[in-house]
Motif scaffolding. Sequence first.
Motif, PDB file in Angstrom:
ATOM      1  N   ALA A  46       3.540   0.121  10.903  1.00 12.13           N
ATOM      2  CA  ALA A  46       4.701   0.775  10.289  1.00 12.13           C
ATOM      3  C   ALA A  46       5.628  -0.243   9.646  1.00 12.13           C
ATOM      4  O   ALA A  46       6.181  -0.015   8.558  1.00 12.13           O
ATOM      5  CB  ALA A  46       5.453   1.584  11.342  1.00 12.13           C
ATOM      6  N   LYS A  47       5.790  -1.381  10.294  1.00 14.78           N
ATOM      7  CA  LYS A  47       6.672  -2.416   9.749  1.00 14.78           C
ATOM      8  C   LYS A  47       6.145  -2.959   8.430  1.00 14.78           C
ATOM      9  O   LYS A  47       6.923  -3.374   7.564  1.00 14.78           O
ATOM     10  CB  LYS A  47       6.826  -3.547  10.767  1.00 14.78           C
ATOM     11  N   CYS A  48       4.821  -2.966   8.260  1.00  7.83           N
ATOM     12  CA  CYS A  48       4.234  -3.419   6.992  1.00  7.83           C
ATOM     13  C   CYS A  48       4.702  -2.561   5.815  1.00  7.83           C
ATOM     14  O   CYS A  48       4.662  -3.008   4.664  1.00  7.83           O
ATOM     15  CB  CYS A  48       2.712  -3.376   7.053  1.00  7.83           C
ATOM     16  N   SER A  49       5.127  -1.330   6.097  1.00  8.81           N
ATOM     17  CA  SER A  49       5.528  -0.406   5.029  1.00  8.81           C
ATOM     18  C   SER A  49       6.733  -0.909   4.256  1.00  8.81           C
ATOM     19  O   SER A  49       6.930  -0.538   3.094  1.00  8.81           O
ATOM     20  CB  SER A  49       5.848   0.977   5.609  1.00  8.81           C
ATOM     21  N   GLY A  50       7.569  -1.726   4.907  1.00 11.50           N
ATOM     22  CA  GLY A  50       8.805  -2.164   4.267  1.00 11.50           C
ATOM     23  C   GLY A  50       9.880  -1.105   4.271  1.00 11.50           C
ATOM     24  O   GLY A  50      10.966  -1.305   3.707  1.00 11.50           O
ATOM     25  N   ASN A  51       9.618   0.036   4.913  1.00 14.58           N
ATOM     26  CA  ASN A  51      10.576   1.148   4.966  1.00 14.58           C
ATOM     27  C   ASN A  51      11.243   1.156   6.334  1.00 14.58           C
ATOM     28  O   ASN A  51      10.610   1.505   7.333  1.00 14.58           O
ATOM     29  CB  ASN A  51       9.850   2.470   4.705  1.00 14.58           C
ATOM     30  N   VAL A  52      12.506   0.775   6.382  1.00 14.79           N
ATOM     31  CA  VAL A  52      13.191   0.634   7.673  1.00 14.79           C
ATOM     32  C   VAL A  52      13.339   1.972   8.394  1.00 14.79           C
ATOM     33  O   VAL A  52      13.410   2.015   9.630  1.00 14.79           O
ATOM     34  CB  VAL A  52      14.577  -0.023   7.499  1.00 14.79           C
ATOM     35  N   GLU A 110       3.186   8.027   9.985  1.00 16.16           N
ATOM     36  CA  GLU A 110       2.374   6.810  10.022  1.00 16.16           C
ATOM     37  C   GLU A 110       1.362   6.687   8.883  1.00 16.16           C
ATOM     38  O   GLU A 110       1.196   5.593   8.325  1.00 16.16           O
ATOM     39  CB  GLU A 110       1.720   6.668  11.391  1.00 16.16           C
ATOM     40  N   PRO A 111       0.656   7.759   8.508  1.00 14.33           N
ATOM     41  CA  PRO A 111      -0.212   7.605   7.318  1.00 14.33           C
ATOM     42  C   PRO A 111       0.602   7.309   6.064  1.00 14.33           C
ATOM     43  O   PRO A 111       0.177   6.501   5.215  1.00 14.33           O
ATOM     44  CB  PRO A 111      -0.915   8.969   7.227  1.00 14.33           C
ATOM     45  N   ALA A 112       1.790   7.944   5.952  1.00 14.11           N
ATOM     46  CA  ALA A 112       2.642   7.706   4.782  1.00 14.11           C
ATOM     47  C   ALA A 112       3.107   6.254   4.736  1.00 14.11           C
ATOM     48  O   ALA A 112       3.261   5.677   3.648  1.00 14.11           O
ATOM     49  CB  ALA A 112       3.847   8.645   4.812  1.00 14.11           C
ATOM     50  N   ALA A 113       3.335   5.648   5.900  1.00 12.20           N
ATOM     51  CA  ALA A 113       3.785   4.256   5.944  1.00 12.20           C
ATOM     52  C   ALA A 113       2.784   3.337   5.264  1.00 12.20           C
ATOM     53  O   ALA A 113       3.155   2.382   4.565  1.00 12.20           O
ATOM     54  CB  ALA A 113       3.993   3.824   7.396  1.00 12.20           C
ATOM     55  N   ILE A 114       1.493   3.614   5.446  1.00 18.03           N
ATOM     56  CA  ILE A 114       0.440   2.756   4.878  1.00 18.03           C
ATOM     57  C   ILE A 114       0.414   2.854   3.352  1.00 18.03           C
ATOM     58  O   ILE A 114       0.007   1.909   2.665  1.00 18.03           O
ATOM     59  CB  ILE A 114      -0.927   3.148   5.479  1.00 18.03           C
ATOM     60  N   LEU A 115       0.885   3.984   2.816  1.00 18.73           N
ATOM     61  CA  LEU A 115       0.847   4.197   1.364  1.00 18.73           C
ATOM     62  C   LEU A 115       2.170   3.906   0.677  1.00 18.73           C
ATOM     63  O   LEU A 115       2.310   4.146  -0.532  1.00 18.73           O
ATOM     64  CB  LEU A 115       0.422   5.646   1.082  1.00 18.73           C
ATOM     65  N   GLU A 116       3.142   3.395   1.428  1.00 18.76           N
ATOM     66  CA  GLU A 116       4.439   3.061   0.828  1.00 18.76           C
ATOM     67  C   GLU A 116       4.270   2.003  -0.272  1.00 18.76           C
ATOM     68  O   GLU A 116       3.459   1.067  -0.134  1.00 18.76           O
ATOM     69  CB  GLU A 116       5.391   2.523   1.894  1.00 18.76           C
ATOM     70  N   PRO A 117       5.032   2.120  -1.383  1.00 17.45           N
ATOM     71  CA  PRO A 117       4.873   1.178  -2.508  1.00 17.45           C
ATOM     72  C   PRO A 117       5.207  -0.271  -2.142  1.00 17.45           C
ATOM     73  O   PRO A 117       4.689  -1.197  -2.777  1.00 17.45           O
ATOM     74  CB  PRO A 117       5.832   1.719  -3.575  1.00 17.45           C
ATOM     75  N   ASN A 118       6.050  -0.469  -1.144  1.00 16.69           N
ATOM     76  CA  ASN A 118       6.422  -1.835  -0.753  1.00 16.69           C
ATOM     77  C   ASN A 118       5.594  -2.355   0.428  1.00 16.69           C
ATOM     78  O   ASN A 118       5.977  -3.343   1.063  1.00 16.69           O
ATOM     79  CB  ASN A 118       7.911  -1.891  -0.389  1.00 16.69           C
ATOM     80  N   LEU A 124      -9.965  -1.809   8.309  1.00 22.69           N
ATOM     81  CA  LEU A 124      -9.723  -1.171   7.012  1.00 22.69           C
ATOM     82  C   LEU A 124      -8.517  -1.803   6.326  1.00 22.69           C
ATOM     83  O   LEU A 124      -8.539  -2.078   5.115  1.00 22.69           O
ATOM     84  CB  LEU A 124      -9.503   0.333   7.182  1.00 22.69           C
ATOM     85  N   LEU A 125      -7.469  -2.040   7.087  1.00 21.08           N
ATOM     86  CA  LEU A 125      -6.263  -2.639   6.516  1.00 21.08           C
ATOM     87  C   LEU A 125      -6.508  -4.082   6.080  1.00 21.08           C
ATOM     88  O   LEU A 125      -6.078  -4.499   5.002  1.00 21.08           O
ATOM     89  CB  LEU A 125      -5.124  -2.578   7.531  1.00 21.08           C
ATOM     90  N   LEU A 126      -7.187  -4.837   6.919  1.00 23.25           N
ATOM     91  CA  LEU A 126      -7.445  -6.244   6.593  1.00 23.25           C
ATOM     92  C   LEU A 126      -8.337  -6.384   5.366  1.00 23.25           C
ATOM     93  O   LEU A 126      -8.274  -7.394   4.653  1.00 23.25           O
ATOM     94  CB  LEU A 126      -8.087  -6.955   7.785  1.00 23.25           C
ATOM     95  N   SER A 127      -9.171  -5.381   5.099  1.00 20.83           N
ATOM     96  CA  SER A 127     -10.052  -5.431   3.927  1.00 20.83           C
ATOM     97  C   SER A 127      -9.416  -4.787   2.694  1.00 20.83           C
ATOM     98  O   SER A 127     -10.071  -4.638   1.663  1.00 20.83           O
ATOM     99  CB  SER A 127     -11.390  -4.747   4.244  1.00 20.83           C
ATOM    100  N   GLY A 128      -8.145  -4.382   2.814  1.00 23.43           N
ATOM    101  CA  GLY A 128      -7.423  -3.855   1.662  1.00 23.43           C
ATOM    102  C   GLY A 128      -7.678  -2.396   1.341  1.00 23.43           C
ATOM    103  O   GLY A 128      -7.265  -1.917   0.268  1.00 23.43           O
ATOM    104  N   GLN A 129      -8.318  -1.651   2.241  1.00 25.46           N
ATOM    105  CA  GLN A 129      -8.642  -0.238   1.986  1.00 25.46           C
ATOM    106  C   GLN A 129      -7.519   0.660   2.527  1.00 25.46           C
ATOM    107  O   GLN A 129      -7.676   1.368   3.523  1.00 25.46           O
ATOM    108  CB  GLN A 129      -9.978   0.112   2.647  1.00 25.46           C
ATOM    109  N   ARG A 130      -6.394   0.660   1.838  1.00 23.85           N
ATOM    110  CA  ARG A 130      -5.211   1.351   2.346  1.00 23.85           C
ATOM    111  C   ARG A 130      -5.362   2.870   2.368  1.00 23.85           C
ATOM    112  O   ARG A 130      -4.945   3.523   3.321  1.00 23.85           O
ATOM    113  CB  ARG A 130      -3.986   0.958   1.521  1.00 23.85           C
TER     114      ARG A 130
END
Length: 296
Positions: A219-225, A168-176, A265-271
């Motif tokens: 997790a879905k925001c990550s773009g990684n299925v 889950e932390p990795a999902a937030i840092l996914e490039p997509n 944090l997410l809504l303010s762009g602090q990924r």
Amino acid sequence: MTRGMSELLAQRIERWIADEGLGKGTPLPERSLAERFKVSRTPIRDALARLAEKGTIAPREEGGYAVLTPPDALVLSAPAIEIRHDREEKDYLRIAEDRLSGALPERVTENELMRRYGLTRAGLASVLQRIINEGWIERLPGKGWQFLPVLSTGSAYDQGYRLRILLEPAAILEPNFQLDEVGLRRCRDEQQALVDGAVEWASPAQLFDANSHLHEVIAKCSGNVFIVDGLRRVNRLRRLMEYRKDVDRSASALRCKEHLTLIDLLLSGQREAAADFMRLHLRDAAREKAGLLKNT
């Protein structure tokens, strides 16, 4: 008492009026309502005042309130946390507990379930549809149903949390990664409703649904299925273990407050900060639940 809690309680009373078909003029004693909804009379008084402002009820000359708007004329708003019918919830949780304990076999028929739980065919259909949607039963070709695998031991449950700490932390840092602002704001409303008081009466199933849904939206925001599919599988497997443990309401409220911080944090762009916070949040939750499940 917060405004959110007052609104939630008013919604519950209004839905109860509609479900019970209470006619115009039916008295609404504070004491009886406090006992029914398991709160003190002060929040009941605030909720009744809200319903009076709305026109659902009206003051009585002798004191208190009575129904004003007939049940069939009520326009009910959808609550942030769904109010489920007690009977259906109890039937659902009985099946969940019996499945987790091994009292129910892997394969069953509808007639067996109806006899065992004293359900009508319509009542069973409603419960089965919910279980299908949650992914722990499927219809067999021809006749009968088959329960799907779930986590049934504390050690397996702990392994699921360790996987989540990796994913889950990795999902937030996914490039997509692309923020679903609408979805997150809906989740925020739900979490705020829990913090404002719904956590005190929500069932274990409702708490699990609200919290797992938030994590899956992120997790879905990550773009990684693969991340999304992995988390959904873990959540499906651990669902029944969550129902079995005792609910620590104060700990649940704390987790919901953490969810609000995470969303903000997410809504303010602090990924990066959100990813770090997610990791700490999951580690704390894993330690808390390990103690509750160590003997299972």
